[in-house]
Structures are given as structure tokens and as C-alpha cells.
Design an enzyme around this catalytic site. Structure first.
Site, PDB file in Angstrom:
ATOM      1  N   ARG A  37       0.822  -1.220   0.000  1.00  0.00           N
ATOM      2  CA  ARG A  37       0.000   0.000   0.000  1.00  0.00           C
ATOM      3  C   ARG A  37       0.854   1.267   0.000  1.00  0.00           C
ATOM      4  NH1 ARG A  37      -5.196  -1.167   3.949  1.00  0.00           N
ATOM      5  NH2 ARG A  37      -6.068  -2.868   2.737  1.00  0.00           N
ATOM      6  N   ASP A 143     -15.426   9.141  10.374  1.00  0.00           N
ATOM      7  CA  ASP A 143     -14.362   8.163  10.097  1.00  0.00           C
ATOM      8  C   ASP A 143     -13.040   8.895  10.293  1.00  0.00           C
ATOM      9  OD1 ASP A 143     -14.451   5.263   8.460  1.00  0.00           O
ATOM     10  OD2 ASP A 143     -12.518   6.277   8.361  1.00  0.00           O
TER      11      ASP A 143
HETATM   12  C1  LIG Z   1     -14.035  -2.097   7.693  1.00  0.00           C
HETATM   13  S1  LIG Z   1     -14.595  -0.428   7.743  1.00  0.00           S
HETATM   14  C2  LIG Z   1     -16.236  -0.656   8.410  1.00  0.00           C
HETATM   15  C3  LIG Z   1     -17.239   0.286   7.786  1.00  0.00           C
HETATM   16  C4  LIG Z   1     -18.666   0.142   8.288  1.00  0.00           C
HETATM   17  N1  LIG Z   1     -18.774   0.484   9.685  1.00  0.00           N
HETATM   18  C5  LIG Z   1     -19.208  -1.220   8.032  1.00  0.00           C
HETATM   19  O1  LIG Z   1     -19.476  -1.958   8.986  1.00  0.00           O
HETATM   20  O2  LIG Z   1     -19.408  -1.587   6.851  1.00  0.00           O
HETATM   21  C6  LIG Z   1     -13.670   0.233   9.147  1.00  0.00           C
HETATM   22  C7  LIG Z   1     -13.578   1.750   9.142  1.00  0.00           C
HETATM   23  O3  LIG Z   1     -13.072   2.167  10.416  1.00  0.00           O
HETATM   24  C8  LIG Z   1     -12.261   3.297  10.209  1.00  0.00           C
HETATM   25  N2  LIG Z   1     -11.367   3.478  11.374  1.00  0.00           N
HETATM   26  C9  LIG Z   1     -10.284   2.741  11.731  1.00  0.00           C
HETATM   27  N3  LIG Z   1      -9.726   3.230  12.840  1.00  0.00           N
HETATM   28  C10 LIG Z   1     -10.441   4.311  13.202  1.00  0.00           C
HETATM   29  C11 LIG Z   1     -10.343   5.246  14.269  1.00  0.00           C
HETATM   30  N4  LIG Z   1      -9.376   5.186  15.196  1.00  0.00           N
HETATM   31  N5  LIG Z   1     -11.268   6.245  14.331  1.00  0.00           N
HETATM   32  C12 LIG Z   1     -12.260   6.317  13.408  1.00  0.00           C
HETATM   33  N6  LIG Z   1     -12.400   5.465  12.374  1.00  0.00           N
HETATM   34  C13 LIG Z   1     -11.506   4.461  12.271  1.00  0.00           C
HETATM   35  C14 LIG Z   1     -11.533   2.994   8.901  1.00  0.00           C
HETATM   36  O4  LIG Z   1     -11.045   4.167   8.287  1.00  0.00           O
HETATM   37  C15 LIG Z   1     -12.627   2.291   8.093  1.00  0.00           C
HETATM   38  O5  LIG Z   1     -13.294   3.169   7.218  1.00  0.00           O
END
Ligand SMILES: C[S@@+](CC[C@H](N)C(=O)[O-])C[C@H]1O[C@@H](n2cnc3c(N)ncnc32)[C@H](O)[C@@H]1O
Length: 272
Positions: A37, A143
Site C-alpha cells: 500500500r 471516520d
Molecule cells: C471495515 S470499515 C467498516 C465500515 C462500516 N462500519 C461497516 O461496517 O461496513 C472500518 C472503518 O473504520 C475506520 N477506522 C479505523 N480506525 C479508526 C479510528 N481510530 N477512528 C475512526 N475510524 C476508524 C476505517 O477508516 C474504516 O473506514
């Protein structure tokens, strides 16, 4: 130019930084993923090693590049109406009981590119008691990644993403692109206006965004260790109203994480 190899010591620097910043745990198995990445950023900046790139993002003057690295190292997989049982639960058990005259507020706390908050929005628009004395509602979607938030604000998706949207909702809340936009759709402006997107890092002090009737924290805690999960949930708890609902993914659990929530059905908790 030589192809850089990500050394173990360099990988550890990224591991420590990502854990400290976002609470995200990168297991050693993720080394190839990290190298893959970030490799384009090395090329972009004409750098010979991952160590040089780490030094670059550690420079305070390079905040924009730091955000690019963060965007690249988060996993943003999502889709419309993911885990449909949650939406059935809302329709059947929650929305018909919402109090008229009060604004029903939802926080979608790791909203990725917007499919989750727009799915919630369609469900609320259909399921909350309507009419002039009906329940008003709003969604805050957040996010850590600015790249996915930009995509979410655009509300513009390829038609393939529409497969999981129930047909009547697709007809009512999605506009099919024509001409140059053929094969894509946008969410209707009326629905978009109810969803406010903002960048919030759950691993840091939270901004003042008010109290919520429901919080969705789905498919993000899998990236956190136990301590981080406890801290994140503790930080979020004051923002959930008494009796408010907290949704996690069916593959996640809040066992041993908080005493403030009681499990009412798999993956759905109520604030005590
Ligand atoms: C796998 S996605 C899940 C999206 C959605 N909630 C779903 O269930 O389909 C995880 C998301 O968490 C966000 N994320 C990771 N660490 C985070 C943090 N410390 N604070 C806020 N968002 C975070 C990532 O950027 C990503 O967009």
C-alpha cells in the site's frame, strides 16, 4: 530505481505509529500489505526506503502526507445494508416506538465511504412515524480517513454497489446516472441533507457532537486490541442517551469491555 524492501525494523515503526495514532493493530502478517500500500508513495516522493518515508510523515510540516499514509493503512471495506438483521431490528422494534416531537439522532462512528449511514438514513426515512407531528431525525457519520469521507460526501457510487439495496428503497432514494454518469447512481439530496460527515478519530478525545439515541460501531473494533476497545467504548458512552442502543458487528462482542451496556439480542446493546 531499485525496489525498496520493507525491513522488520521499518515495519515496527509503522506498527507503533498506527497503534498510537488510530489504535489499529497491525499483525506481522500485514507486513506485505503495508509494503504494497505504501510503495506508490515512495515512488511519488522519489524515496529509496520505507525508513525515508517514515521520516517524511514524522515531519510536522508533512501533515497532509501523514493523512495519506493513514488513509492507505485503514481498511475501508463496506456495503449497503451490511448485516441486514440490524436494519430489520430497527424497522420492527425501534423506529415505531420513537417519540414524536423529538429529534432522533444516530451516530455512525466508522462510516467508511457512506454506504452504512445512507442505509441507516433510508431505514429511518421509511420507518420513523411521519406526518407534520412526526419524528425528525439526523445522522452524524464519522471516520478517521478523509479519503473515504470525501467519497461518502459525494454520495456517488457504481451501480454494482446497488445490489444490496432493497428495490423499493433504490427506486425512492437513489438517482440513476445518465450520459457520462451511466452505470452509477447518487443518493437523493433530501436524504443526503440529513447525514453530516466529519472526521473523528475514535482513539483521541471526541468533539462535542451531542447525545445520540443510537450508535453504530460496526466492523472497526476488530482492528483494536482489548485496551483500545475499552478506551474507545468508554469515550463514546457519555454520548449515548440513557436506554440508547449500541450496535456492533455480529462478529464482534463487548464482553469484558464495558459495564454500561446490556446485551439485548446478538450484537445489539442497550445503555443501562
Ligand atoms: C471495515 S470499515 C467498516 C465500515 C462500516 N462500519 C461497516 O461496517 O461496513 C472500518 C472503518 O473504520 C475506520 N477506522 C479505523 N480506525 C479508526 C479510528 N481510530 N477512528 C475512526 N475510524 C476508524 C476505517 O477508516 C474504516 O473506514
Amino acid at each position: 530505481m531499485q525496489i525498496a524492501v520493507l525491513k522488520d525494523s521499518e515495519f515496527q515503526q509503522f506498527q507503533t505509529w498506527l497503534h498510537h495514532t488510530a489504535g489499529i493493530n497491525l499483525s506481522p502478517a500485514k507486513k506485505a500489505l503495508v509494503a504494497g500500500r505504501l510503495s506508490k508513495r515512495l515512488k511519488h516522493h522519489n524515496l529509496n526506503s520505507y525508513g525515508d518515508y517514515f521520516r517524511l510523515i514524522s515531519d510536522k510540516a508533512e501533515a497532509a502526507e501523514l493523512q495519506v499514509a493513514l488513509d492507505l493503512l485503514t481498511t475501508n471495506e463496506t456495503h449497503f445494508f451490511r448485516e441486514p438483521k440490524h436494519f430489520d431490528f430497527l424497522r420492527q422494534h425501534v423506529l415505531p416506538k420513537a417519540l414524536p416531537g423529538k429529534t432522533f439522532r444516530v451516530w455512525c462512528a466508522a462510516s467508511s465511504s457512506g454506504e452504512e449511514p445512507y442505509s441507516i438514513a433510508m431505514t429511518l426515512a421509511e420507518g420513523l412515524p411521519g406526518g407534520s407531528l412526526g419524528t425528525s431525525w439526523e445522522i452524524v457519520a464519522s471516520d478517521i480517513s478523509t479519503r473515504v469521507l470525501e467519497k461518502a460526501r459525494s454520495a456517488h457510487y457504481t451501480m454494482a454497489r446497488a445490489n444490496s439495496i432493497p428495490k423499493p428503497l433504490l427506486a425512492k432514494y437513489c438517482l440513476k446516472g445518465i450520459g457520462a454518469q451511466e452505470g452509477t447512481f447518487v443518493i437523493t439530496p433530501g436524504l443526503c441533507s440529513r447525514v453530516q460527515f466529519m472526521q473523528i478519530n475514535l482513539n483521541a478525545a471526541l468533539p462535542k457532537i451531542g447525545e445520540f439515541d443510537m450508535i453504530f460501531l460496526r466492523n472497526v473494533m476488530i482492528y483494536f486490541d482489548m485496551d483500545t476497545k475499552r478506551q474507545v467504548v468508554a469515550r463514546m458512552m457519555p454520548l449515548l442517551k440513557p436506554e440508547g442502543l449500541f450496535f456492533v458487528s455480529h462478529s464482534e462482542s463487548l464482553n469484558g469491555i464495558t459495564d454500561s451496556l446490556k446485551l439485548i439480542t446478538p450484537s445489539i446493546y442497550r445503555k443501562i
